[in-house]
Design an enzyme around this catalytic site. Structure first.
Site, PDB file in Angstrom:
ATOM      1  CD  GLU A 161      -1.996  -2.348   1.759  1.00  0.00           C
ATOM      2  OE1 GLU A 161      -0.541  -2.528   2.165  1.00  0.00           O
ATOM      3  OE2 GLU A 161      -2.614  -3.220   1.362  1.00  0.00           O
ATOM      4  CG  HIS A 179      -9.174  -6.988   8.780  1.00  0.00           C
ATOM      5  ND1 HIS A 179      -8.179  -7.483   9.608  1.00  0.00           N
ATOM      6  CD2 HIS A 179      -8.645  -7.399   7.570  1.00  0.00           C
ATOM      7  CE1 HIS A 179      -7.229  -8.269   9.042  1.00  0.00           C
ATOM      8  NE2 HIS A 179      -7.728  -7.777   7.563  1.00  0.00           N
TER       9      HIS A 179
END
Lengths: 317, 327
Positions: free
Chosen positions: B59, B128
């Site tokens: 990322e 998450h």
């Protein structure tokens, strides 16, 4: 291979040296503030590379030690100095400062303050070059200290995977601020750190313009011809601190500094190599003094940005 | 035409890619796999591998690459598999994308969209399950959008892609399958920075965004049976915030409740309430109420997770508190 005019390169290196000395002086006079990273000692690298690029389409991006890169690309010394003094006449209207200047016109994409960030940003420039089929390449500068940032290795992987035309230039001045390379970089040199990704790398003396030109020519040719990344590492030395607020005596010996300044100064090395006479050098000095004087005068006389500038350029229309 | 939110987002990208060759998409599994949540279905087939690009799980790196490409005038759409992973990339979103226009004195624009699911999914634990709206909305130079229905998802994503600024586009996994009417007009876009009154009412103003509007709707339906009339505002855009629409509603209802999935401290609810106190103090008949996720990392256990997230009961309790009525 391009015809190399060593006299021009010398003159340009001298301009960078004198400009930075003046910036250091203005800093001590409190006309320049904040972080100010001088390029003194490292001039051969950008001036050598500058002589080889295709200025119509190649793009440079570098770190916060960026004044030299801008002057080498032909950006107006007045605008650069006025940015250092935080004035409206500065390249970024006084809103960027020493570390944040850009010139679309000259192919310069900054001026970035986060160590390692130029690797993916420079890779993205190469992505755009390839996407738009410009034929240009991206030359992405970073220091030895950046070579321990994860994003640099992510960039190597992406550039190799996607076959992007980017030349990574490691300006290895031996110190990540105050930490010597041997104390922060495992495994010795840095040029071969991209080899596991299939990216070739070479190393050369960054104090000798000839060796800079030789290795950069290899790198630029490789990248342009193959549309693939390459790495060059140039060993150099900054004669001053990391920034104006850095006292080098904590981490380097005076003897080491004196040795490097006496024996490894890129200006002296080139001067000896091309046998420049004192009279020619005097003439250059005189011309450059005028340029730097004019830059200083402009940088001190240009007004501060108007208060109305505070909220402009946050969003684009 | 009725579409799922997922397909509305897909169509927005497809239409904009068709319209402008400088638009491309990159992210983890967006190409061959067609997106972890199938938002990029068929895009590889339609636009080919040059413009629909699978990235490694990097990322920080690929966000930086996309920003560099945007400096050069391309219009990248970066899909984060979820915004949880965008924390790896937040340096480039904030330091490189959001600030460069200013630092360059207006010279370098960064037309880029960072999009993907944000907020809690279901039973996936603390790492998450986080809403990042307030993180990004904090930063000048970014625009932040969090759509709730299919129409605004499509029309705002199209607007985001056409915008010359970096846009953080926060979707929600749990509502990807929700259907809604979508205009077929390919040129229809919604203005960024405009909230919408989803439902008019007179007793309480409820402000929220994204999936929390589902929770708010459910609570509103229940309190209505008790004779309470709520006005519901969908922020749609979080930055720039359309406070004018909120103010107008407060002037009518004199009571404000903000519902937010994320943690209470320094959140979007805090910001809206601060602005309400600053700008409409005299119109408030009761202390504003914020209903937010609990101030803890999201637990896994079913019962604990349910307690940690904003529930219909939480919102109802807030409404009754505002009205000084027993639940």
């Amino acid at each position: 291979m391009k015809n190399i005019n060593y006299k021009d390169i010398y003159k340009q290196m001298l301009l960078l040296r004198r400009f930075e000395e003046r910036a250091g002086k203005l800093y001590k006079m409190n006309e320049i503030a904040g972080f100010c990273h001088l390029y003194i000692g490292q001039e051969a690298i950008v001036c050598g590379i500058r002589a080889l690029i295709d200025s119509t389409k190649d793009i440079l991006i570098t770190t916060y030690r960026d004044h030299g890169h801008m002057l080498a690309l032909g950006m107006d010394p007045k605008g650069v100095m006025a940015e250092l003094t935080g004035r409206i006449g500065g390249v970024s209207k006084g809103k960027g400062g020493s570390m944040h200047m850009f010139s679309k016109e000259k192919g310069f994409m900054g001026g970035h303050g986060i160590v390692g960030a130029t690797a993916p940003l420079g890779t993205g420039i190469a992505f755009a070059q390839k996407y738009n089929e410009t034929g240009g390449i991206s030359i992405s500068f970073m220091g030895d200290g950046a070579m321990n940032q994860g994003q640099v290795f992510e960039s190597f992987n992406l550039a190799s995977l996607w076959e992007l035309p980017v030349l990574y230039v490691i300006e290895d001045n031996g110190y990540a601020i105050g930490t010597a390379k041997g104390r922060c970089c495992a495994g010795g040199e840095l040029y071969n750190r991209a080899e596991p990704f299939g990216i070739p790398g070479r190393i050369a003396d960054g104090m000798d313009v000839d060796s800079v030109i030789e290795i950069a020519q290899w790198g630029i040719d490789y990248v342009r011809k193959n549309c693939k990344p390459a790495v060059i590492q140039l060993s150099t030395y900054r004669f001053r601190g990391h920034s104006m607020s850095d006292a080098t005596k904590i981490y380097r010996t005076k003897e080491e500094e004196e040795y490097m300044i006496q024996n490894r100064d890129c200006l002296k090395i080139l001067q000896q190599k091309i046998q420049l006479s004192d009279s020619v050098i005097d003439q250059y000095e005189e011309e450059i003094k005028k340029i730097v004087d004019a830059a200083e005068e402009f940088a001190l006389s240009s007004p501060e940005p108007d208060a109305s500038e505070l909220y402009t350029d946050v969003y684009s229309a | 035409m009725e579409l799922t939110l997922r397909d509305a987002l897909r169509d927005a990208m497809a239409e904009e890619m068709l319209r402008d060759k400088s638009v491309f998409l990159m992210g983890e599994d967006v190409s061959q796999y067609e997106g972890a949540y199938k938002v990029t279905r068929n895009l590889l087939k339609e636009f080919g591998p040059k413009r629909v690009i699978d990235t490694p799980i990097s990322e920080h790196g690929f966000a930086g690459v996309a920003v560099g490409a945007a400096f050069m005038g391309l219009r990248p759409i970066v899909e984060f598999m979820t915004f949880n992973f965008a924390m790896q990339a937040i340096d480039h979103i904030v330091n490189s994308a959001a600030k460069t226009l200013y630092m360059s004195g207006g010279q370098i624009t960064c037309p880029i969209v960072f999009r993907g699911p944000n907020g809690a999914a279901a039973r996936v634990g603390a790492q998450h399950s986080q809403c990042f709206a307030s993180w990004y909305a904090h930063c000048p130079g970014l625009k932040v959008i969090a759509p709730y229905d299919a129409m605004s998802s499509k029309a705002l994503l199209k607007a985001a892609i056409r915008d010359n600024n970096p846009v953080v586009f926060l979707e929600n996994e749990l509502i990807y399958g929700k259907k809604g009417e979508v205009l077929e007009d390919q040129d229809y876009i919604m203005e960024i920075g405009k909230a919408a009154v989803l439902k008019e009412g007179k007793d309480v103003t409820i402000v929220g965004f994204s999936r929390m509007l589902d929770v708010a709707q459910a609570a509103i339906n229940e309190v209505e049976k008790q004779g309470v009339s709520c006005e519901l505002i969908d922020l749609r855009t979080i930055r720039p915030l359309d406070f004018a629409t909120i103010k107008q509603s407060i002037q009518k209802t004199n009571r404000l409740l903000v519902v937010e999935e994320s943690w209470p401290f320094a959140g979007i609810a805090s910001e809206i309430i601060a602005q309400a106190v600053e700008h409409c103090f005299d119109y408030l008949d009761a202390e504003p109420v914020r209903i937010t996720g609990k101030d803890i990392p999201l637990p896994y256990a079913k019962n604990l997770e349910a307690m940690a997230l904003v529930s219909v009961e939480d919102v109802k309790r807030g409404i009754y508190k505002l009205l000084n009525r027993p639940a």
